[in-house]
Design an enzyme around this catalytic site. Structure first.
Site, PDB file in Angstrom:
ATOM      1  CE  LYS A 221      21.419   7.956 -11.657  1.00 20.99           C
ATOM      2  NZ  LYS A 221      22.243   7.046 -12.284  1.00 20.99           N
TER       3      LYS A 221
ATOM      4  NE  ARG B 176      27.748   2.924 -16.051  1.00 18.40           N
ATOM      5  CZ  ARG B 176      26.667   3.550 -15.514  1.00 18.40           C
ATOM      6  NH1 ARG B 176      26.058   2.871 -14.477  1.00 18.40           N
ATOM      7  NH2 ARG B 176      26.302   4.793 -15.718  1.00 18.40           N
TER       8      ARG B 176
ATOM      9  N   PRO C  34      21.256   9.294 -16.788  1.00 15.98           N
ATOM     10  CG  PRO C  34      19.276   9.848 -16.211  1.00 15.98           C
ATOM     11  CD  PRO C  34      19.950   8.658 -16.657  1.00 15.98           C
TER      12      PRO C  34
END
Ligand code: ZN
Length: 262
Positions: free
Chosen positions: A51, A250, A2
């Site tokens: 986070k 990523r 997230p």
């Protein structure tokens, strides 16, 4: 993974439902917390740090959780149906007389002393949505490794806390450089840091990580998730690849015209 604004909003909602109220039931469904019971304690506040989510009680304890890929907390009025997933995915329940906070699929869940929170969040760089946000320190940390690709430097929570992969890609587009451009060769790096702060702040009270200024569901981002679709600025097809070495690699998206190699 997230984005920091998602966690900030989750913390705000949790804070609104839990803070100032006595816990009447707690249930931790992970082996190491099987005997932990916070019943009778009052939640003092719920805050995000990057986070990480920190739920503090008046007994000097903190429930520390991290969402990683798909963990989440859902809030339900007492007596209403839980809809966040099958029961076996429930990791924790924190309930007061009105609300039940149910933690699903949380890969990180522990109860620590509040005065020892630095052990779990002390490594983080300046928090983009924290009360002590420090743009100069974030810039100093990013610039300290000039050979690092911009996309990976932005994702490193030790540099600045809160950027996930949506923002890492969008910030590269807005800086008009591909995500693999070494940070030492990114013009006006301080502007990238300021834009990160501005975007997360703008988006913290809504879902969607809007970077284009257009909140419609299919218009929110410039490049993220838009492989082979036309660039919103120039019409060139958006390309996708991966950056970094597995398992830390990523997915990246970029417009080859707006974000040229050099
Ligand atoms: Zn373009």
């Amino acid at each position: 993974m997230p984005e920091g604004d998602t966690i900030w909003l989750a913390a705000k909602r949790m804070h609104d439902a839990l803070a100032g109220r006595v816990l009447v039931q707690t249930d931790f469904r992970v082996p190491q917390l099987a005997t932990t019971d916070l019943t009778g304690q009052t939640v003092t506040e719920v805050v995000s740090r990057g986070k990480h989510l920190l739920t503090r009680t008046d007994a000097g304890l903190t429930v520390h959780s991290h969402f990683r890929m798909d963990g989440t907390w859902h809030l339900y009025r007492v007596g209403s149906h839980w809809s966040g997933g099958p029961a076996w995915q429930v990791r924790a329940v924190l309930a007061n007389a009105e609300w039940q906070a149910v933690g699903y699929r949380l890969p990180v869940l522990e109860v620590i002393r509040t005065d020892a929170e630095d052990d779990v969040v002390g490594h983080l760089g300046p928090d983009l949505l924290g009360p002590d946000w420090d743009a100069e320190e974030a810039l100093r940390r990013i610039a300290a490794d000039p050979a690092r690709p911009l996309g990976l430097a932005l994702l490193d929570q030790r540099n600045l806390a809160g950027v996930g992969n949506v923002y890492a890609n969008e910030l590269s587009f807005l800086a008009r450089v591909p995500p693999w451009r070494p940070v030492g060769e990114v013009p006006r790096l301080e502007k990238v840091v300021d834009t990160a702060h501005r975007l997360l702040t703008l988006n913290r009270l809504r879902t969607g990580h809007v970077t284009t200024g257009d909140t419609r569901a299919d218009r929110r981002n410039w490049v993220y998730g838009r492989a082979r679709q036309p660039c919103r600025r120039c019409g060139t097809r958006i390309q996708t690849s991966s950056l970094g070495t597995p398992p830390q690699d990523r997915v990246v998206y970029w417009c080859p015209a707006c974000q040229p190699e050099q």
